[in-house]
Design an enzyme around this catalytic site. Structure first.
Site, PDB file in Angstrom:
ATOM      1  N   CYS A  47       6.224  -0.327   7.672  1.00  0.00           N
ATOM      2  CA  CYS A  47       5.851   0.859   6.899  1.00  0.00           C
ATOM      3  C   CYS A  47       7.053   1.338   6.099  1.00  0.00           C
ATOM      4  O   CYS A  47       8.156   1.426   6.629  1.00  0.00           O
ATOM      5  CB  CYS A  47       5.373   1.968   7.837  1.00  0.00           C
ATOM      6  SG  CYS A  47       4.894   3.480   6.976  1.00  0.00           S
ATOM      7  N   LEU A  48       6.820   1.648   4.840  1.00  0.00           N
ATOM      8  CA  LEU A  48       7.907   2.123   3.983  1.00  0.00           C
ATOM      9  C   LEU A  48       8.488   3.437   4.499  1.00  0.00           C
ATOM     10  O   LEU A  48       9.632   3.768   4.186  1.00  0.00           O
ATOM     11  CB  LEU A  48       7.387   2.314   2.552  1.00  0.00           C
ATOM     12  CG  LEU A  48       6.901   1.041   1.857  1.00  0.00           C
ATOM     13  CD1 LEU A  48       6.185   1.375   0.551  1.00  0.00           C
ATOM     14  CD2 LEU A  48       8.069   0.091   1.600  1.00  0.00           C
TER      15      LEU A  48
ATOM     16  N   HIS B 230      -2.237   7.173   7.614  1.00  0.00           N
ATOM     17  CA  HIS B 230      -1.273   8.074   6.950  1.00  0.00           C
ATOM     18  C   HIS B 230      -1.949   9.379   6.515  1.00  0.00           C
ATOM     19  O   HIS B 230      -1.361  10.454   6.621  1.00  0.00           O
ATOM     20  CB  HIS B 230      -0.681   7.411   5.693  1.00  0.00           C
ATOM     21  CG  HIS B 230       0.520   6.556   5.942  1.00  0.00           C
ATOM     22  ND1 HIS B 230       1.683   7.024   6.533  1.00  0.00           N
ATOM     23  CD2 HIS B 230       0.763   5.254   5.650  1.00  0.00           C
ATOM     24  CE1 HIS B 230       2.570   6.048   6.592  1.00  0.00           C
ATOM     25  NE2 HIS B 230       2.044   4.947   6.064  1.00  0.00           N
TER      26      HIS B 230
ATOM     27  N   GLN C 110       3.115   9.929   1.758  1.00  0.00           N
ATOM     28  CA  GLN C 110       4.435   9.283   1.841  1.00  0.00           C
ATOM     29  C   GLN C 110       5.323   9.684   0.666  1.00  0.00           C
ATOM     30  O   GLN C 110       6.539   9.591   0.739  1.00  0.00           O
ATOM     31  CB  GLN C 110       4.288   7.753   1.839  1.00  0.00           C
ATOM     32  CG  GLN C 110       3.594   7.204   3.062  1.00  0.00           C
ATOM     33  CD  GLN C 110       3.463   5.703   2.993  1.00  0.00           C
ATOM     34  OE1 GLN C 110       2.503   5.186   2.430  1.00  0.00           O
ATOM     35  NE2 GLN C 110       4.415   4.970   3.546  1.00  0.00           N
TER      36      GLN C 110
ATOM     37  N   HIS D 129      -4.021   1.170   8.100  1.00  0.00           N
ATOM     38  CA  HIS D 129      -2.669   1.728   8.048  1.00  0.00           C
ATOM     39  C   HIS D 129      -2.614   2.920   7.080  1.00  0.00           C
ATOM     40  O   HIS D 129      -2.061   3.970   7.401  1.00  0.00           O
ATOM     41  CB  HIS D 129      -1.704   0.614   7.619  1.00  0.00           C
ATOM     42  CG  HIS D 129      -0.269   1.008   7.480  1.00  0.00           C
ATOM     43  ND1 HIS D 129       0.723   0.534   8.322  1.00  0.00           N
ATOM     44  CD2 HIS D 129       0.370   1.821   6.602  1.00  0.00           C
ATOM     45  CE1 HIS D 129       1.889   1.053   7.958  1.00  0.00           C
ATOM     46  NE2 HIS D 129       1.706   1.835   6.907  1.00  0.00           N
ATOM     47  N   GLU D 130      -3.205   2.746   5.896  1.00  0.00           N
ATOM     48  CA  GLU D 130      -3.138   3.814   4.879  1.00  0.00           C
ATOM     49  C   GLU D 130      -4.013   5.015   5.262  1.00  0.00           C
ATOM     50  O   GLU D 130      -3.630   6.167   5.045  1.00  0.00           O
ATOM     51  CB  GLU D 130      -3.548   3.279   3.501  1.00  0.00           C
ATOM     52  CG  GLU D 130      -2.723   2.107   2.969  1.00  0.00           C
ATOM     53  CD  GLU D 130      -1.232   2.320   3.011  1.00  0.00           C
ATOM     54  OE1 GLU D 130      -0.771   3.479   3.055  1.00  0.00           O
ATOM     55  OE2 GLU D 130      -0.491   1.315   3.039  1.00  0.00           O
TER      56      GLU D 130
ATOM     57  N   GLY E   8       0.841  -1.193   0.000  1.00  0.00           N
ATOM     58  CA  GLY E   8       0.000   0.000   0.000  1.00  0.00           C
ATOM     59  C   GLY E   8       0.875   1.240   0.000  1.00  0.00           C
ATOM     60  O   GLY E   8       2.057   1.169   0.351  1.00  0.00           O
TER      61      GLY E   8
HETATM   62  O1  GNR Z   1       4.203  -2.710   2.547  1.00  0.00           O
HETATM   63  C1  GNR Z   1       3.603  -2.590   3.611  1.00  0.00           C
HETATM   64  N1  GNR Z   1       3.356  -3.697   4.349  1.00  0.00           N
HETATM   65  C2  GNR Z   1       2.489  -3.709   5.426  1.00  0.00           C
HETATM   66  C3  GNR Z   1       2.505  -4.822   6.244  1.00  0.00           C
HETATM   67  C4  GNR Z   1       1.681  -4.902   7.318  1.00  0.00           C
HETATM   68  C5  GNR Z   1       0.810  -3.883   7.587  1.00  0.00           C
HETATM   69  C6  GNR Z   1       0.781  -2.749   6.806  1.00  0.00           C
HETATM   70  C7  GNR Z   1       1.612  -2.665   5.704  1.00  0.00           C
HETATM   71  S1  GNR Z   1       1.560  -1.259   4.695  1.00  0.00           S
HETATM   72  C8  GNR Z   1       3.197  -1.253   4.087  1.00  0.00           C
HETATM   73  C9  GNR Z   1       3.397  -0.174   3.043  1.00  0.00           C
HETATM   74  C10 GNR Z   1       3.220   1.174   3.670  1.00  0.00           C
HETATM   75  O2  GNR Z   1       4.001   1.691   4.413  1.00  0.00           O
HETATM   76  N2  GNR Z   1       2.099   1.798   3.380  1.00  0.00           N
HETATM   77  O3  GNR Z   1       1.818   2.993   3.931  1.00  0.00           O
HETATM   78 NI    NI Z   2       2.956   3.070   5.796  1.00  0.00          NI
END
Ligand code: GNR
Ligand code: NI
Length: 172
Positions: free
Chosen positions: A94-95, A140, A51, A136-137, A46
């Site tokens: 998270c990236l 953000h 980001q 999660h997204e 995602g």
């Molecule tokens: O690549 C991603 N893997 C992930 C693994 C577990 C829970 C959430 C994620 S999202 C993350 C990519 C990211 O940082 N998206 O904002």
């Molecule tokens: Ni993230």
């Protein structure tokens, strides 16, 4: 297509709230394509626009992260309209938060309303990995990182480790 630079903690821009998209025009379509390319290249499941330094309410995701198919989903102006239950997402990452994996308390089930890339309203009921990705997204888009949802002790340790890593990073 352009690869976008992914901002990392503690970049203050990651804390900015995002603006809703009013017109889904060509500029937005380009941003969506660039975000998808950036997500596959990272690789991630995602990516939220913030980001990539874009303060708009856009996310792309692909739970399969299959770079061959590139069958990704787009949500514009997403909102969690209903959530229930509790779960722990194991090994969340998270990236924008390099070198950290942690267990995060999340809702078990969420209902998300958004627009697709053509501006059509859609509603998703998600459980499991998709539910975690969406939470999660959407975090953000509100300036929230998953380290905000782990224990204060783990967060402090991560901040310290990150400061150290950045200090010893060679300047280009
Ligand atoms: O690549 C991603 N893997 C992930 C693994 C577990 C829970 C959430 C994620 S999202 C993350 C990519 C990211 O940082 N998206 O904002
Ligand atoms: Ni993230």
């Amino acid at each position: 297509m352009t690869l976008l630079k992914i901002l990392t903690y503690p970049d203050p821009f990651l804390r900015e709230p995002t603006k809703p998209v009013a017109d889904i025009d060509d500029e937005i379509q380009t941003i969506i394509e660039d975000m998808a390319e950036t997500m596959y290249e990272a690789p991630g499941v995602g990516l939220a626009a913030i980001q990539a330094g874009i303060d708009k309410s856009i996310i792309v995701y692909d739970p399969d992260a299959d770079v061959e198919k590139k069958d990704f989903h787009v949500l514009i102006n997403p909102e969690i309209v209903f959530s229930e239950g509790e779960m722990v997402s194991e090994n969340e990452g998270c990236l924008s938060v390099p070198d950290l994996r942690a267990d995060v308390k999340r809702s078990e089930k969420v209902t998300v309303e958004a627009l697709d890339r053509n501006g059509n309203p859609l509603k998703i009921e998600a459980v499991g990995l998709l539910s975690v990705i969406l939470q999660h997204e959407i975090d953000h888009l509100k300036g929230i990182l998953f380290i905000d949802r782990i224990s204060a002790l783990k967060r402090q340790l991560y901040k310290k480790k990150r400061r150290k890593a950045l200090k010893s990073e060679p300047t280009v």
